[in-house]
Structure formats: C-alpha cells, structure tokens
Design a protein around this motif. Structure first.
Motif, PDB file in Angstrom:
ATOM      1  N   LEU A  45       0.818  -1.209   0.000  1.00 16.73           N
ATOM      2  CA  LEU A  45       0.000   0.000   0.000  1.00 16.73           C
ATOM      3  C   LEU A  45       0.854   1.262   0.000  1.00 16.73           C
ATOM      4  N   VAL A  46       1.956   1.253   0.752  1.00 16.61           N
ATOM      5  CA  VAL A  46       2.835   2.428   0.764  1.00 16.61           C
ATOM      6  C   VAL A  46       3.482   2.624  -0.603  1.00 16.61           C
ATOM      7  N   THR A  47       3.911   1.529  -1.219  1.00 17.28           N
ATOM      8  CA  THR A  47       4.500   1.626  -2.552  1.00 17.28           C
ATOM      9  C   THR A  47       3.494   2.140  -3.567  1.00 17.28           C
ATOM     10  N   PHE A  48       2.272   1.651  -3.476  1.00 14.99           N
ATOM     11  CA  PHE A  48       1.223   2.131  -4.387  1.00 14.99           C
ATOM     12  C   PHE A  48       0.955   3.614  -4.157  1.00 14.99           C
ATOM     13  N   GLY A  49       0.878   4.031  -2.893  1.00 13.84           N
ATOM     14  CA  GLY A  49       0.644   5.436  -2.608  1.00 13.84           C
ATOM     15  C   GLY A  49       1.753   6.330  -3.127  1.00 13.84           C
ATOM     16  N   ALA A  50       3.007   5.874  -2.970  1.00 13.29           N
ATOM     17  CA  ALA A  50       4.120   6.665  -3.485  1.00 13.29           C
ATOM     18  C   ALA A  50       4.109   6.733  -5.006  1.00 13.29           C
ATOM     19  N   SER A  51       3.668   5.663  -5.658  1.00 10.10           N
ATOM     20  CA  SER A  51       3.658   5.635  -7.120  1.00 10.10           C
ATOM     21  C   SER A  51       2.612   6.573  -7.711  1.00 10.10           C
ATOM     22  N   VAL A  52       1.526   6.816  -6.988  1.00  7.96           N
ATOM     23  CA  VAL A  52       0.486   7.718  -7.486  1.00  7.96           C
ATOM     24  C   VAL A  52       0.630   9.127  -6.930  1.00  7.96           C
ATOM     25  N   GLY A  53       1.714   9.379  -6.200  1.00  9.70           N
ATOM     26  CA  GLY A  53       1.993  10.730  -5.733  1.00  9.70           C
ATOM     27  C   GLY A  53       1.541  11.036  -4.330  1.00  9.70           C
ATOM     28  N   LEU A  54       1.056  10.038  -3.589  1.00  2.00           N
ATOM     29  CA  LEU A  54       0.624  10.278  -2.211  1.00  2.00           C
ATOM     30  C   LEU A  54       1.812  10.091  -1.273  1.00  2.00           C
ATOM     31  N   GLY A  55       2.783  10.979  -1.390  1.00  2.00           N
ATOM     32  CA  GLY A  55       3.965  10.929  -0.543  1.00  2.00           C
ATOM     33  C   GLY A  55       4.398  12.342  -0.204  1.00  2.00           C
ATOM     34  N   VAL A  56       4.828  12.577   1.022  1.00  2.00           N
ATOM     35  CA  VAL A  56       5.234  13.918   1.453  1.00  2.00           C
ATOM     36  C   VAL A  56       6.705  13.969   1.802  1.00  2.00           C
ATOM     37  N   THR A  57       7.457  12.943   1.432  1.00  7.00           N
ATOM     38  CA  THR A  57       8.868  12.908   1.801  1.00  7.00           C
ATOM     39  C   THR A  57       9.781  13.001   0.590  1.00  7.00           C
ATOM     40  N   SER A  58       9.221  13.249  -0.585  1.00  6.43           N
ATOM     41  CA  SER A  58      10.051  13.296  -1.778  1.00  6.43           C
ATOM     42  C   SER A  58      10.965  14.512  -1.745  1.00  6.43           C
ATOM     43  N   ALA A  59      12.234  14.311  -2.097  1.00  9.33           N
ATOM     44  CA  ALA A  59      13.194  15.410  -2.153  1.00  9.33           C
ATOM     45  C   ALA A  59      13.288  16.021  -3.543  1.00  9.33           C
ATOM     46  N   SER A  60      12.509  15.544  -4.488  1.00 11.82           N
ATOM     47  CA  SER A  60      12.549  16.080  -5.836  1.00 11.82           C
ATOM     48  C   SER A  60      11.826  17.425  -5.886  1.00 11.82           C
ATOM     49  N   PRO A  61      12.098  18.243  -6.911  1.00  7.26           N
ATOM     50  CA  PRO A  61      11.451  19.565  -6.963  1.00  7.26           C
ATOM     51  C   PRO A  61       9.938  19.518  -7.087  1.00  7.26           C
ATOM     52  N   THR A  62       9.340  18.368  -7.422  1.00  5.36           N
ATOM     53  CA  THR A  62       7.898  18.329  -7.619  1.00  5.36           C
ATOM     54  C   THR A  62       7.126  18.629  -6.343  1.00  5.36           C
ATOM     55  N   TRP A  63       7.698  18.300  -5.176  1.00 10.66           N
ATOM     56  CA  TRP A  63       6.936  18.528  -3.949  1.00 10.66           C
ATOM     57  C   TRP A  63       6.823  20.012  -3.627  1.00 10.66           C
ATOM     58  N   ARG A  64       7.637  20.851  -4.267  1.00  9.98           N
ATOM     59  CA  ARG A  64       7.584  22.275  -3.963  1.00  9.98           C
ATOM     60  C   ARG A  64       6.247  22.878  -4.384  1.00  9.98           C
ATOM     61  N   ASP A  65       5.647  22.322  -5.429  1.00 12.53           N
ATOM     62  CA  ASP A  65       4.372  22.843  -5.917  1.00 12.53           C
ATOM     63  C   ASP A  65       3.177  22.158  -5.261  1.00 12.53           C
ATOM     64  N   ALA A  66       3.422  21.219  -4.372  1.00 13.26           N
ATOM     65  CA  ALA A  66       2.324  20.506  -3.731  1.00 13.26           C
ATOM     66  C   ALA A  66       1.626  21.422  -2.722  1.00 13.26           C
ATOM     67  N   SER A  67       0.331  21.255  -2.626  1.00 14.88           N
ATOM     68  CA  SER A  67      -0.453  22.058  -1.702  1.00 14.88           C
ATOM     69  C   SER A  67      -0.562  21.359  -0.358  1.00 14.88           C
ATOM     70  N   ALA A  68      -1.054  22.116   0.623  1.00 20.68           N
ATOM     71  CA  ALA A  68      -1.270  21.520   1.947  1.00 20.68           C
ATOM     72  C   ALA A  68      -2.323  20.425   1.892  1.00 20.68           C
ATOM     73  N   ALA A  69      -3.290  20.562   0.959  1.00 18.50           N
ATOM     74  CA  ALA A  69      -4.321  19.529   0.822  1.00 18.50           C
ATOM     75  C   ALA A  69      -3.710  18.192   0.406  1.00 18.50           C
ATOM     76  N   LEU A  70      -2.712  18.227  -0.480  1.00 18.99           N
ATOM     77  CA  LEU A  70      -2.054  16.989  -0.895  1.00 18.99           C
ATOM     78  C   LEU A  70      -1.275  16.379   0.260  1.00 18.99           C
ATOM     79  N   TRP A  71      -0.624  17.212   1.055  1.00 19.20           N
ATOM     80  CA  TRP A  71       0.091  16.685   2.226  1.00 19.20           C
ATOM     81  C   TRP A  71      -0.877  16.027   3.197  1.00 19.20           C
ATOM     82  N   ILE A  72      -2.017  16.687   3.450  1.00 19.83           N
ATOM     83  CA  ILE A  72      -3.001  16.115   4.372  1.00 19.83           C
ATOM     84  C   ILE A  72      -3.575  14.821   3.798  1.00 19.83           C
ATOM     85  N   LEU A  73      -3.846  14.814   2.494  1.00 17.71           N
ATOM     86  CA  LEU A  73      -4.357  13.598   1.857  1.00 17.71           C
ATOM     87  C   LEU A  73      -3.352  12.465   1.960  1.00 17.71           C
TER      88      LEU A  73
END
Length: 294
Positions: A45-73
């Motif tokens: 389940l964690v691997t699936f969540g990370a693959s669809v973008g449900l992760g808040v620990t990524s060090a890549s630049p993509t997380w910079r544009d993530a909203s607080a709603a995505l972090w909470i989700l």
C-alpha cells in the motif's frame, strides 16, 4: 511462596483459579504469520501510494508545488493503510490461533486481542528494519549521496536553489564548484533561522557568486537575494511536510494497534463460531440491505 508450601485447601483454590483463567502464553506461529502479512500489505500500500503521488517525503522539486491539501491527503492515506494492514495481520492471528480452553468470553477476547497487539508490535519493528535496509541500500547505490567534506546537508533540499545560484552562461568545463556549493548550502540554511542570514554571510555569498559566475556585483546581489527568498520557502515547506508526516506516522501506529486488537477479536469470534460484536453486526446488516436494493 511455592505451591508445595501452601496448605492443601489453598493449593486447590489456586489451581482452580488458574484453571478458570486459562493459559496465558502466546502462540507465536499465528503472531509471526500475522506480522508478515501486515508488513507485506503495508509495503504494497505504501509503494502504491508513493507511485500515485501520495507521498510527502520526496526530495525532488515536484513537492515544492504541492499544496497543503495533498500533504493532508497523503497523511490520511498513510493512516488508512496502517489500519488496513494491521487489521489484516490481527485478524489472521486471531483466526489461526488454536482454540483456547473453555472460559469466559471476555478472557478469550483479551487473549485474542493480546495476540493482535503482538502482531502490531512485531510488524512495526519489521517495518522499521525494512525501511532502514532499503535506505541503506539506496545510499550505497548512489555515490553522490555519500557524506564527504565537500558535500552539505542542504544539497538534497536546496539543490535547485544552488543550481540557480551558480548558473553561468560560460564556464570552463574543468571547474569544480563542489566546495563552493557545499559552503553556500550551509549559509542558505541559516536563512530560516530566528535571526536570519547575517550581513557578513550575505556579502560573502555575493562575492563568491560573482567570482564563480562572472556576473556584475549588482546582478550577483539580485540573484543571491532571490535564492535566499526561495530557500526560505523551500525550508518552510519541508518543515511543514515533516510535521505532517511525523503526526501521520504517530497516528497511524496508534490506530494500527487499535485495529489489530479489534481485528484479532473478530478473527477469534469467527474461529469459535461466536456472533460478531454489535457494531460489526450492524455494519454487516447495513451492507446486506444496500446490496439487496435495486
């Protein structure tokens, strides 16, 4: 005091009391099976969540544009996967466990619940070991992540800001800016402190950028100020995501223990052919009624 030193009457009372309470030992085979099942399901389940973008620990630049709603989700998904995984492991442990000796229903449910908690504790330890091994393996495969005197802790977090800081149109191909980047990263980390970056550090950073890129002093100053502002934003976002992640992990682990206890009790009831608890019966009856509707 040993049993032999007790009077016969007292000895009989103690033996009757022990017989009434039943055995208290744990059955480790169901616990191991449930822990392995919980760890495997959690990993999936964690691997699936990370693959669809449900992760808040990524060090890549993509997380910079993530909203607080995505972090909470992402945090909610982490909690739900823990409930499902530990619930599965607890149910397996309660269902596979050997039928206990006849006794009060409350004591049987307590024993089943303790097996569920044992599954939860073992699965948490196994998950932590697995995460540590995966982290160590990823570090060993990535030589750039190795710690050295020429790298900085800011490099993974502020790598994009450092790239912008030392971007130049013309530079000799044999120039190595690793030491300068590491020093600039450590300076940029102070931008988020209580007092902020000192004037001396800012002046030194401007001079360093001007010398490395060939920019004029005014252009180097504007670039440094922009990078400092972006670094503050990046560090603030990283802190918020870390707080959400820590809260989600703590909540997931706590609710996982409750789910493992309840699921183990439900598995024990299925094993013994006993009726389910009232809240489960009510939920199942609602599901059957919904399924019967046209």
């Amino acid at each position: 005091m040993s049993m032999e030193s007790l009077p016969p009457a007292s000895r009989a009372d103690v033996e009757a009391y022990r017989a009434e309470r039943g055995p208290r030992h744990l059955q480790w085979s169901p616990i191991l099976l449930g822990a392995f099942a919980a760890t495997a399901m959690s990993f999936i389940l964690v691997t699936f969540g990370a693959s669809v973008g449900l992760g808040v620990t990524s060090a890549s630049p993509t997380w910079r544009d993530a909203s607080a709603a995505l972090w909470i989700l992402s945090g909610i998904y982490l909690i739900l996967q823990a409930i499902i995984s530990f619930g599965l492991g607890g149910y397996i442990a309660g269902w596979v466990r050997n039928p206990p000796a006849p006794g009060p229903v409350e004591q049987i449910e307590q024993a089943d619940g303790l097996h569920g908690v044992a599954v939860w504790a073992l699965a948490v330890v196994m998950g932590a070991v697995l995460a540590t091994l995966l982290g160590a393996a990823s570090l060993s495969r990535n030589p750039s992540a190795a710690t050295s005197a020429r790298t900085s802790a800011a490099e993974p977090l502020l790598s994009y800001e450092l790239d912008r800081l030392y971007r130049a149109g013309r530079r000799a191909p044999n120039i190595d800016l690793s030491s300068e980047r590491a020093e600039a990263g450590r300076i940029l980390l102070t931008a988020s402190s209580h007092d902020g970056m000192s004037t001396d550090d800012r002046t030194y950073l401007i001079q360093q950028v001007a010398g490395a890129t060939g920019l004029a002093a005014a252009d180097a100053e504007r670039r440094v100020d922009n990078v400092i502002a972006n670094a503050k934003t990046a560090i603030a976002r990283s802190r918020r995501s870390t707080i959400i992640l820590a809260f989600s992990v703590a909540t997931a682990v706590l609710l996982g223990a409750i789910a493992a206890w309840a699921a183990a009790c439900a598995g024990g009831r299925h094993r013994d052919g006993a009726p389910l608890p009232e809240w489960m019966v009510h939920s199942n009856s609602l599901d059957r009624r919904r399924a019967a509707l046209p």
